[in-house]
Design a protein around this motif. Structure first.
Motif, PDB file in Angstrom:
ATOM      1  N   LEU A 142     -80.489  -4.454  32.646  1.00 35.30           N
ATOM      2  CA  LEU A 142     -80.007  -5.292  32.821  1.00 35.30           C
ATOM      3  C   LEU A 142     -80.923  -6.388  32.373  1.00 35.30           C
ATOM      4  O   LEU A 142     -81.329  -7.113  32.011  1.00 35.30           O
ATOM      5  CB  LEU A 142     -78.941  -5.863  33.217  1.00 35.30           C
ATOM      6  N   LEU A 143     -81.736  -6.077  34.354  1.00 35.56           N
ATOM      7  CA  LEU A 143     -82.887  -6.506  34.375  1.00 35.56           C
ATOM      8  C   LEU A 143     -83.722  -6.681  33.452  1.00 35.56           C
ATOM      9  O   LEU A 143     -84.579  -7.911  32.608  1.00 35.56           O
ATOM     10  CB  LEU A 143     -83.225  -6.975  35.764  1.00 35.56           C
ATOM     11  N   PHE A 144     -84.708  -5.569  32.399  1.00 36.83           N
ATOM     12  CA  PHE A 144     -85.062  -5.640  31.882  1.00 36.83           C
ATOM     13  C   PHE A 144     -85.308  -5.029  30.782  1.00 36.83           C
ATOM     14  O   PHE A 144     -85.561  -3.863  30.349  1.00 36.83           O
ATOM     15  CB  PHE A 144     -86.202  -4.068  32.524  1.00 36.83           C
ATOM     16  N   LEU A 150     -78.066   7.519  46.374  1.00 32.86           N
ATOM     17  CA  LEU A 150     -78.499   6.762  45.646  1.00 32.86           C
ATOM     18  C   LEU A 150     -80.117   6.589  45.027  1.00 32.86           C
ATOM     19  O   LEU A 150     -80.354   6.462  43.955  1.00 32.86           O
ATOM     20  CB  LEU A 150     -79.111   5.995  46.792  1.00 32.86           C
ATOM     21  N   VAL A 151     -80.378   8.370  45.888  1.00 33.17           N
ATOM     22  CA  VAL A 151     -81.894   8.492  45.186  1.00 33.17           C
ATOM     23  C   VAL A 151     -81.826   9.250  43.877  1.00 33.17           C
ATOM     24  O   VAL A 151     -82.471   8.908  43.512  1.00 33.17           O
ATOM     25  CB  VAL A 151     -81.791  10.034  46.408  1.00 33.17           C
ATOM     26  N   ILE A 152     -80.730   9.424  43.972  1.00 39.00           N
ATOM     27  CA  ILE A 152     -80.097  10.500  42.832  1.00 39.00           C
ATOM     28  C   ILE A 152     -80.408   8.987  41.221  1.00 39.00           C
ATOM     29  O   ILE A 152     -80.692   9.663  40.339  1.00 39.00           O
ATOM     30  CB  ILE A 152     -79.569  11.277  42.321  1.00 39.00           C
ATOM     31  N   GLY A 153     -79.882   8.338  41.651  1.00 42.99           N
ATOM     32  CA  GLY A 153     -79.594   6.899  40.649  1.00 42.99           C
ATOM     33  C   GLY A 153     -80.729   6.620  40.578  1.00 42.99           C
ATOM     34  O   GLY A 153     -81.133   6.135  39.360  1.00 42.99           O
ATOM     35  N   LEU A 154     -81.630   6.798  41.739  1.00 42.67           N
ATOM     36  CA  LEU A 154     -82.690   5.938  41.529  1.00 42.67           C
ATOM     37  C   LEU A 154     -84.209   7.140  40.499  1.00 42.67           C
ATOM     38  O   LEU A 154     -84.847   6.511  39.574  1.00 42.67           O
ATOM     39  CB  LEU A 154     -83.880   5.450  42.998  1.00 42.67           C
ATOM     40  N   PHE A 155     -83.613   7.931  40.899  1.00 37.35           N
ATOM     41  CA  PHE A 155     -84.453   8.713  39.292  1.00 37.35           C
ATOM     42  C   PHE A 155     -83.397   8.619  38.316  1.00 37.35           C
ATOM     43  O   PHE A 155     -84.541   8.655  37.005  1.00 37.35           O
ATOM     44  CB  PHE A 155     -83.708  10.237  39.713  1.00 37.35           C
ATOM     45  N   GLN A 156     -82.385   8.627  37.785  1.00 34.48           N
ATOM     46  CA  GLN A 156     -81.921   7.617  36.673  1.00 34.48           C
ATOM     47  C   GLN A 156     -82.141   6.671  35.637  1.00 34.48           C
ATOM     48  O   GLN A 156     -82.716   6.546  34.754  1.00 34.48           O
ATOM     49  CB  GLN A 156     -80.280   7.724  36.956  1.00 34.48           C
ATOM     50  N   VAL A 157     -83.016   5.534  36.447  1.00 32.84           N
ATOM     51  CA  VAL A 157     -84.042   4.749  36.310  1.00 32.84           C
ATOM     52  C   VAL A 157     -85.177   4.908  35.563  1.00 32.84           C
ATOM     53  O   VAL A 157     -85.026   4.394  34.751  1.00 32.84           O
ATOM     54  CB  VAL A 157     -84.270   4.214  37.388  1.00 32.84           C
ATOM     55  N   SER A 158     -85.660   6.305  35.667  1.00 33.48           N
ATOM     56  CA  SER A 158     -86.863   6.329  34.950  1.00 33.48           C
ATOM     57  C   SER A 158     -87.491   6.941  33.075  1.00 33.48           C
ATOM     58  O   SER A 158     -87.453   6.949  32.848  1.00 33.48           O
ATOM     59  CB  SER A 158     -87.774   7.627  35.444  1.00 33.48           C
ATOM     60  N   ALA A 159     -85.041   7.920  33.647  1.00 35.42           N
ATOM     61  CA  ALA A 159     -84.620   7.541  32.092  1.00 35.42           C
ATOM     62  C   ALA A 159     -84.235   6.495  31.334  1.00 35.42           C
ATOM     63  O   ALA A 159     -83.905   6.821  30.530  1.00 35.42           O
ATOM     64  CB  ALA A 159     -83.430   8.265  32.050  1.00 35.42           C
ATOM     65  N   LEU A 160     -84.169   5.330  31.699  1.00 37.27           N
ATOM     66  CA  LEU A 160     -84.143   3.973  30.677  1.00 37.27           C
ATOM     67  C   LEU A 160     -85.245   4.119  30.045  1.00 37.27           C
ATOM     68  O   LEU A 160     -84.859   3.403  28.170  1.00 37.27           O
ATOM     69  CB  LEU A 160     -84.174   2.474  31.781  1.00 37.27           C
ATOM     70  N   PHE A 161     -86.073   4.479  30.217  1.00 34.05           N
ATOM     71  CA  PHE A 161     -87.951   4.978  28.941  1.00 34.05           C
ATOM     72  C   PHE A 161     -87.246   5.916  27.795  1.00 34.05           C
ATOM     73  O   PHE A 161     -86.836   6.998  28.555  1.00 34.05           O
ATOM     74  CB  PHE A 161     -88.555   4.432  29.893  1.00 34.05           C
ATOM     75  N   PRO A 162     -87.328   5.200  27.026  1.00 37.72           N
ATOM     76  CA  PRO A 162     -87.744   6.716  26.030  1.00 37.72           C
ATOM     77  C   PRO A 162     -88.526   8.038  25.833  1.00 37.72           C
ATOM     78  O   PRO A 162     -89.867   7.466  26.910  1.00 37.72           O
ATOM     79  CB  PRO A 162     -88.078   6.000  24.822  1.00 37.72           C
ATOM     80  N   GLY A 163     -88.311   9.352  26.321  1.00 33.99           N
ATOM     81  CA  GLY A 163     -89.121  10.179  26.485  1.00 33.99           C
ATOM     82  C   GLY A 163     -89.089  11.602  27.379  1.00 33.99           C
ATOM     83  O   GLY A 163     -89.005  12.431  28.139  1.00 33.99           O
ATOM     84  N   VAL A 164     -88.159  10.676  28.770  1.00 34.45           N
ATOM     85  CA  VAL A 164     -87.895  10.471  30.223  1.00 34.45           C
ATOM     86  C   VAL A 164     -85.996  11.030  29.997  1.00 34.45           C
ATOM     87  O   VAL A 164     -85.614  10.228  29.707  1.00 34.45           O
ATOM     88  CB  VAL A 164     -87.896   9.961  31.369  1.00 34.45           C
ATOM     89  N   SER A 165     -85.955  11.987  30.146  1.00 29.48           N
ATOM     90  CA  SER A 165     -84.597  12.888  30.280  1.00 29.48           C
ATOM     91  C   SER A 165     -83.942  12.699  31.500  1.00 29.48           C
ATOM     92  O   SER A 165     -83.970  12.481  32.183  1.00 29.48           O
ATOM     93  CB  SER A 165     -84.533  14.787  29.541  1.00 29.48           C
ATOM     94  N   ARG A 166     -82.891  11.743  30.598  1.00 31.10           N
ATOM     95  CA  ARG A 166     -81.780  11.316  31.863  1.00 31.10           C
ATOM     96  C   ARG A 166     -81.612  12.473  33.193  1.00 31.10           C
ATOM     97  O   ARG A 166     -81.039  12.349  33.588  1.00 31.10           O
ATOM     98  CB  ARG A 166     -80.369  11.024  31.293  1.00 31.10           C
ATOM     99  N   SER A 167     -80.774  13.984  31.853  1.00 29.03           N
ATOM    100  CA  SER A 167     -80.739  14.715  32.837  1.00 29.03           C
ATOM    101  C   SER A 167     -80.964  15.509  33.508  1.00 29.03           C
ATOM    102  O   SER A 167     -81.444  15.428  34.580  1.00 29.03           O
ATOM    103  CB  SER A 167     -79.561  15.700  31.210  1.00 29.03           C
TER     104      SER A 167
END
Length: 253
Positions: free
Chosen positions: A85-87, A134-151
């Protein structure tokens, strides 16, 4: 990364798709992915939701393992929800750049290699703690950008916290649901505001159906595959596609 492929494939084939129409298609494909996750995990999702509701009524959030898992899943989505939401503007602009998607694929490849190199891979979901979540949730942040796989990113986070591959994959897909619902709701509002949405929907329904079915089959296959195989093959694919894209960018420029 489905979002990365939605950026890179039109670039590779030289498809000139108006931004408005591409946005409609991208939203529908992402919603189809959500349908695939719901279809595959519907029984588990139902049990988790019932357990969470029961834990609220009993005022005991961890009264059962399913209730505990439900709260941990919600906790894991907080970082991506807040930062998304912020970015939102910055993330939206990133989807216009094939180079960003190509770099994201390299990041995904790196994460998958890290997943195999780091972590003892000895825990199941019942061993998961709120810090792990929370750590796994932080990894998910990187997947907000295209190319970085959420899974890919969240499976890496799970394995980084010593989860075995199949439990890490299950948690990764389940934790994607709240974020995808939130993102789908926000983008659906933007979608309805476009003047040509209804007229274009018939053209995009086949894509929605294809994405939902392929997504379901991919999830079912991946859960079984990870029981006895590593993630290196996906890292190699992401690296190859990224390099092809970067070379094409250099040639066309």
């Amino acid at each position: 990364s489905s979002s990365g492929h939605l950026v890179i494939v039109p670039f590779i084939f030289g498809w000139e798709i108006p931004n408005g129409e591409a946005f409609i298609f991208d939203v529908l494909v992402q919603l189809a992915t959500l349908v695939a996750v719901f279809t595959f995990f519907w029984r588990e999702i139902w049990l988790i939701v019932c357990a969470v509701i029961s834990s609220i009524r009993q005022r005991n959030p961890f009264e059962s393992s399913l209730a505990r898992l439900g709260w941990l899943l919600l906790l894991s989505t907080i970082p991506a929800t807040i930062l998304g939401l912020l970015f939102k503007g910055l993330i939206t602009r990133a989807f216009d750049s094939p180079l960003t998607a190509a770099i994201g694929l390299l990041v995904t490849a790196g994460l998958l290699v890290i997943a195999e190199r780091v972590g003892k891979r000895q825990h199941r979901l019942k061993n998961l703690t709120w810090i792990d979540s929370l750590v796994i949730g932080l990894f998910q942040v990187s997947a907000l950008f295209p190319g970085v796989s959420r899974s890919g990113a969240t499976i890496t986070g799970g394995m980084f916290r010593d989860l075995k591959r199949p439990p890490a994959a299950r948690f990764a897909f389940l934790m994607s649901i709240p974020v995808m619902i939130a993102a789908g709701t926000l983008t659906a509002i933007d979608l309805l505001a476009l003047p040509n949405t209804l007229s274009l929907l018939p053209n995009y329904i086949p894509g929605f159906i294809a994405a939902a079915n392929v997504g379901y089959l991919a999830i079912r296959w991946l859960i079984k595959y990870l029981t006895g195989h590593t993630l290196y093959v996906f890292a190699a694919y992401c690296t190859l596609l990224s390099l092809i894209t970067i070379i094409l960018i250099l040639i066309r420029s």
